[in-house]
Scaffold this motif. Structure first.
Motif, PDB file in Angstrom:
ATOM      1  N   SER A 196       1.395   3.079  -1.941  1.00 55.64           N
ATOM      2  CA  SER A 196       1.609   1.629  -1.884  1.00 55.64           C
ATOM      3  C   SER A 196       3.079   1.312  -1.608  1.00 55.64           C
ATOM      4  O   SER A 196       3.381   0.344  -0.913  1.00 55.64           O
ATOM      5  N   ALA A 197       3.993   2.133  -2.126  1.00 54.60           N
ATOM      6  CA  ALA A 197       5.414   1.930  -1.835  1.00 54.60           C
ATOM      7  C   ALA A 197       5.670   2.156  -0.347  1.00 54.60           C
ATOM      8  O   ALA A 197       6.437   1.417   0.275  1.00 54.60           O
ATOM      9  N   GLY A 198       5.021   3.163   0.232  1.00 59.73           N
ATOM     10  CA  GLY A 198       5.163   3.427   1.659  1.00 59.73           C
ATOM     11  C   GLY A 198       4.658   2.282   2.509  1.00 59.73           C
ATOM     12  O   GLY A 198       5.298   1.881   3.489  1.00 59.73           O
ATOM     13  N   ARG A 199       3.508   1.734   2.130  1.00 55.59           N
ATOM     14  CA  ARG A 199       2.964   0.583   2.869  1.00 55.59           C
ATOM     15  C   ARG A 199       3.886  -0.628   2.761  1.00 55.59           C
ATOM     16  O   ARG A 199       4.126  -1.332   3.739  1.00 55.59           O
ATOM     17  N   ALA A 200       4.387  -0.873   1.561  1.00 55.30           N
ATOM     18  CA  ALA A 200       5.300  -2.006   1.363  1.00 55.30           C
ATOM     19  C   ALA A 200       6.581  -1.802   2.166  1.00 55.30           C
ATOM     20  O   ALA A 200       7.105  -2.736   2.778  1.00 55.30           O
TER      21      ALA A 200
END
Length: 119
Positions: free
Chosen positions: A5-9
């Motif tokens: 999710s950090a990568g997507r954000a």
């Protein structure tokens, strides 16, 4: 927040950053034969393949340190497939890295140059 999710954000932040600085986003997450390109964009007559690295800190080489020669080769091979599949004509092609950190985004144009045999 998980690393996924950090990568997507981080990728979302990178897309908005590029758009605000005049880039046109052509595609995201283009994947073929063992390689993926996070963002494919254009800036004028330049086709840009961008790798996004999101990190919560800069230790151990930070985000740029994660774009190894092997990763660069996979990105370049995937870029060649994208160009072939889409029949695109641009004056130049560039490989950028966007380092997304909590407090800023560092954009590194021409972060690497693939071997001539790749493109």
């Amino acid at each position: 927040m998980t690393s996924t999710s950090a990568g997507r954000a981080g990728e979302e932040r990178a897309v908005h950053f590029l758009q605000k600085t005049g880039y046109r986003i052509l595609m995201r997450n283009f994947a073929r034969r063992g390689g993926e390109i996070d963002i494919i964009a254009s800036l004028g007559k330049t086709l840009v393949f961008a790798e996004v690295k999101t990190r919560s800190y800069e230790a151990f080489g930070g985000p740029l340190g994660a774009v190894t020669p092997a990763k660069q080769k996979r990105i370049a091979q995937t870029a060649a497939i994208y160009i072939q599949e889409n029949g695109l004509k641009f004056d130049s092609i560039r490989f950028d890295v966007l380092c997304v950190l909590p407090e800023r985004i560092e954009h590194i144009p021409n972060a690497f140059t693939p071997a001539r045999t790749t493109l």
